[in-house]
Scaffold this motif. Structure first.
Motif, short mmCIF file in Angstrom:
data_model
loop_
_atom_site.label_atom_id
_atom_site.label_comp_id
_atom_site.label_asym_id
_atom_site.label_seq_id
_atom_site.Cartn_x
_atom_site.Cartn_y
_atom_site.Cartn_z
N LEU A 1 -3.67 -0.82 -4.16
CA LEU A 1 -2.70 -1.80 -3.68
C LEU A 1 -1.79 -2.23 -4.85
CD1 LEU A 1 -2.33 -3.33 -0.95
CD2 LEU A 1 -3.68 -5.18 -1.95
N GLU B 1 -8.45 1.39 -0.81
CA GLU B 1 -7.11 0.86 -0.55
C GLU B 1 -6.80 -0.32 -1.46
OE1 GLU B 1 -6.12 1.76 4.11
OE2 GLU B 1 -7.76 0.37 3.67
N LEU C 1 0.89 -1.15 0.00
CA LEU C 1 0.00 0.00 0.00
C LEU C 1 0.93 1.20 0.00
CD1 LEU C 1 -3.01 0.19 -0.03
CD2 LEU C 1 -3.00 0.42 2.45
#
Lengths: 250, 350, 369
Positions: C206, C202, C184
């Motif tokens: 990623l 997120e 991340l």
């Protein structure tokens, strides 16, 4: 010159290699010509040119003293030049008479319309030719795979003769045979002579060569180094030519 | 051929496929009610048409020592081509019967094309048959999908269904015999249906090509090429051209299977024959042909195909999942080759 | 026949042709590079991105394993038509066991391990039987493995009753679709398994680096390469494929070797099947239209092996697989309808064999006499 078939000054090269270099040979009707030589001397290439498998880079062919073109197996077959290779070119899964007629099957018309194989004709014709050459094969309906080596050779020879071979080329005819069968095949060659056929034999076996040949040609490194009557030479002399006379101390 | 002694074991080994078929029929006759009836037997043939056709075409190729993996997808391709053509013709105002006839004939012709390509690759470019015909799977599959764009061909005239699922003869008590048209029935009346149309078409084609293989020069040359290519070449047979035509025979039969599939199921599908790779080749091998070439007859291939078709129908009537068919066909295929290894060479050809 | 005075000429001709021959031998690799370049233009960033390239690799893992299996068999002079369905058998068996154990609330780790184990074990008998039939009873490989094609397919469909096998532990797909690193950007990084509890935002940002499947398959291929190139077993494989009689006479246990080769091939197909479960999260039977085994043959042949045996390389087969996979992926990203891909693969294959047919003549012509 009286030759039935003659090759004059034929040459064949592969890439940079000259396999046959300006060679002339001829065979008369009713004559057995033996071509001998070491491995790679050019014998096979020479007969492959005569039978039309290779076409020569230079040189010409004469049949009955007339110049002819041999550029394809069809051409030589058309002239009556038949070749029996070491592997005999028989279809093992087919029977004797089918092999004799292979590629030239006799057909008849069914109801005047449909062409079908004429088995009974091919059977009886095959029977006749085998009898004429005094060959004993019990069952003409047997597959080739059930026959012995000598019988197979006999079938291959009969096939050629049936199709009116005037010149018969045989590549190592006795190589894979037992003693008794070798004799039979050589007898067969002698009877071909009687039928007026010109026979060219390639062989390694000096004994065979001297027992049937009328004339002997020796090839070495692509060139013809000797061409002599059998009665005017002997085994030792021929062997010297084969291995190269200059290396033999006499 | 005179002093030939054959032991009993050899006699049976030689004809094991026939005995196996008989045993199979007896078995299913005992365990499945309705199997050994005119209807049951006709079902075997009715659903076996694809296997019969594909395996007969494959027989020609296998006799020459080759293999044709593409037949299943050429069959699918042909089913789509036939369906598409017939729909186009009927939509342009042609009578259904004419549309179907013209569509079928055109499909037969078009189905020669994959074989022409396969054969040319094998004969002229020396591509191994396995690879050439596998490539043809991709090509015919791709072209099929392209033609239908993912949707099975539809809107075929009703007549296609009538032909595909109809019979030559109908016999109803009190109404007598009628040809091609199914008589109108009252409730409770039974009609005896004889000879499905597609089975008749199938066996006419098979009979013609069986004749060609057995009785003509073309057939003889096919065996010769499989037995010894060199011998065939040197005896003047045009081997390359012959091979091309052999692959065309195979794809012609695949095309015929596709046309019949179209009539039977009234649709065209790209994967119509995808599952038949095993069946088509197995029938030929069970029939005693060798993958090395030179051996095999149509009659024996039909025997092999019948073993498979009977198995399928027998299991289906029994209500056993058809998955079991694949297992059994696999086992019989391997068994067939094992038996052939044991039998010595037969002495005669005919 | 040889004539000494001619030799220099022959040699220089040979030298002159050497470049052409080298090009021809490695045409598949060159063609792969060419494809990558073409698709980089036609597919744009969609194709030439780390994500997509990793995707191609990830999706080709089972194909790579099958092709490696087929390479061993083809080098030995045979063919294995059953591997596609053996893969299905393993996939379905492994999943079925996991499904049952999972439904019985067994520990997840044990469930997965036993499932894997069963998936691998069921892959052994088909190869063993084919191998025995081929080596001992002289059944042609095509027939023996075609028979096994039917048998394994039937058994597979029996186990799964014609439907994919689902309801497996979630961990299965997590492992199967894991990457070596999940990063991340600017925050955290994880190894192998994607963490739970990330927001949609997120997950999108990623960064994934190197699929675990790729690491596994590379290790597997290296082992197989080692076996084929550096061990007696590998040498014998080439020897048997080149001339079985000669191999037999020089004391190689041909029968035993062939049985091992087919068992190995089948076992590798089993690994591919188990892999398939981890990647998809379900047990998949092999549909008839898949033809995995034939695509594997195609990849091996494109990679330079000959169907008559005695030649072939693992690396060549990998190139063959990547060529087909890149072609399919590139065409689909470039927006070409899927049907053209079947056609393209067919054409590439024909091209492959034709090139192999044409170019050996460059070298062999000198030996014609």
């Amino acid at each position: 010159m009286g030759f039935l078939l003659e090759a004059r000054n034929v040459t064949k090269t592969f890439g940079g290699l000259t396999a046959v270099d300006n060679v002339s040979i001829g065979v008369k009707s009713g004559e057995v010509l033996a071509i001998v030589g070491d491995n790679g001397a050019g014998k096979s290439t020479l007969i492959k040119m005569i039978s039309g498998v290779y076409s020569p880079d230079a040189g010409s062919f004469y049949f009955d003293d007339k110049q002819v073109k041999i550029e394809h197996p069809r051409d030589s077959l058309g002239l009556g030049i038949e070749t029996i290779y070491q592997d005999l070119a028989l279809a093992e899964n087919l029977n004797v008479y089918s092999n004799i007629f292979l590629g030239r099957e006799q057909t008849k018309r069914l109801l005047g319309l449909i062409e079908v194989l004429d088995h009974s004709y091919m059977y009886s014709e095959s029977r006749k030719i085998l009898e004429r050459l005094d060959i004993k094969i019990p069952a003409l309906k047997s597959k080739i795979s059930t026959l012995s080596g000598g019988q197979r050779q006999a079938v291959a020879i009969s096939r050629s003769i049936y199709w009116n071979a005037r010149v018969l080329i045989m590549d190592e005819p006795t190589a894979a045979l037992g003693i008794a069968e070798q004799r039979k095949v050589l007898d067969l060659v002698r009877s071909l002579k009687q039928h007026g056929i010109g026979v060219i034999i390639i062989s390694h076996q000096m004994h065979d060569v001297f027992s049937v040949a009328d004339r002997i040609v020796v090839m070495r490194r692509g060139q013809k180094v000797a061409d002599t009557k059998r009665d005017e030479t002997n085994t030792d002399e021929i062997v010297k030519y084969i291995v190269g006379a200059e290396t033999v101390v006499t | 051929m005179k002093n030939r002694k054959k032991s009993l074991a050899e006699f049976f080994a030689d004809r094991w496929a026939l005995f196996f078929l008989v045993a199979e029929i007896v078995f299913f006759a005992i365990v499945s009610r309705g199997f050994l009836t005119p209807r049951g037997i006709q079902i075997i043939f009715f659903f076996g048409t694809s296997v019969f056709l594909l395996s007969v075409g494959e027989t020609f190729v296998i006799i020459t020592g080759g293999i044709d993996l593409s037949v299943g997808f050429v069959m699918g391709f042909a089913s789509i081509v036939a369906a598409k053509l017939i729909v186009v013709f009927t939509e342009s105002g042609m009578a259904p019967a004419a549309a179907i006839l013209v569509g079928m004939v055109l499909t037969f012709i078009i189905s020669l094309l994959p074989g022409l390509i396969n054969g040319s690759l094998v004969a002229f470019l020396k591509v191994p048959p396995f690879i050439a015909t596998f490539s043809m799977i991709g090509i015919s599959h791709g072209v099929s999908e392209l033609l239908i764009e993912g949707v099975p061909a539809k809107n075929l005239p009703h007549l296609a269904n009538v032909i595909g699922n109809g019979h030559l003869f109908y016999y109803a008590r009190g109404k007598g015999m009628s040809i091609f048209s199914r008589p109108e029935l009252e409730r409770g009346e039974h009609v005896l249906e004889l000879l499905p149309n597609i089975v008749i078409i199938t066996f006419i084609l098979i009979a013609v090509f069986s004749f060609i293989l057995k009785r003509t020069r073309y057939g003889q040359h096919t065996y010769a090429i499989g037995g010894n290519v060199d011998a065939a070449l040197r005896s003047g047979i045009n081997v390359k051209r012959h091979l091309v035509t052999v692959y065309m025979v195979s794809s012609f039969f695949a095309g015929a299977a596709g046309v019949i599939y179209m009539l039977q199921y009234v649709t065209g599908k790209a994967d119509a024959g995808a599952a038949l790779l095993l069946d088509g080749i197995a029938a030929v091998v069970i029939g005693g042909a060798s993958l090395y070439g030179g051996k095999g007859t149509i009659w024996r291939t039909i025997l092999g195909a019948l073993i498979i078709a009977t198995l399928e129908t027998g299991l289906r009537i029994r209500g056993v999942p058809t998955f079991d068919k694949y297992i059994l066909v696999g086992v019989i295929l391997i068994g067939a080759v094992l038996v052939d290894q044991i039998i010595p060479e037969r002495v005669e050809e005919e | 026949m040889s004539k000494s005075k001619q030799e220099p000429v022959v040699l220089s001709e040979y030298e002159a042709r050497k470049t052409a021959v080298v090009l021809a031998r490695n045409w598949a690799a060159l063609f792969l590079l060419f494809l990558i370049v073409v698709f980089s233009f036609s597919g744009g960033a969609g194709f030439f991105s780390a994500t997509n390239l990793q995707n191609v690799l990830h999706l080709s893992t089972t194909f790579l394993i099958l092709a490696a299996a087929q390479t061993f068999v083809i080098i030995s002079g045979g063919i294995d038509l059953s591997i596609g369905f053996v893969m299905g058998l393993s996939s379905v068996s492994a999943a079925k066991i996991m499904q049952i154990l999972h439904a019985g609330d067994n520990p997840v780790g044990m469930t997965i391990l036993i499932g894997m184990f069963v998936g691998l074990v069921v892959a052994v008998p088909p190869g063993l039987v084919s191998g025995i039939l081929i080596a001992k009873y002289k059944v042609p490989p095509f027939i023996a493995t075609l028979g096994m094609w039917g048998i394994t397919n039937g058994i597979t469909l029996h186990i799964c009753e014609g439907f994919p096998v689902g309801f497996l532990p979630q961990l299965v797909t997590k492992i199967g679709n894991g990457f070596l690193f999940f990063i991340l950007p600017g925050k955290e990084s994880w190894m192998l398994i994607r963490p739970d509890g990330l927001s949609g935002e997120e997950i999108r940002s990623l960064t994934r680096i190197i699929p675990s499947s790729t690491i596994f398959v590379v290790v597997l291929l290296l082992i197989l390469w080692h076996i084929l190139h550096n061990t007696k077993f590998g040498q014998h494989n080439y020897a048997i494929g080149g001339n079985e009689d000669a191999a037999l006479r020089s004391g190689i246990h041909v029968r035993r070797h062939l049985i091992i080769v087919y068992t190995l091939s089948s076992f590798l197909a089993g690994i591919a099947g188990v892999f398939n479960v981890f990647q998809t999260g379900i047990g998949n039977f092999t549909p008839f239209t898949a033809m995995y085994e034939l695509y594997a043959v195609a990849a091996v042949v494109i990679g330079g092996a000959s169907l008559s045996g005695g030649s072939g390389r693992i690396f060549g087969s990998v190139i063959g697989v990547m060529l087909i996979a890149t072609l399919e992926n590139g065409l689909s990203i470039s927006g070409v309808a899927p049907f053209y891909r079947f056609i393209a693969v067919g054409l590439i294959l024909i091209l492959a064999v034709t090139i192999d047919q044409l170019f050996p003549k460059l070298i062999s012509r000198r030996a014609a006499a």
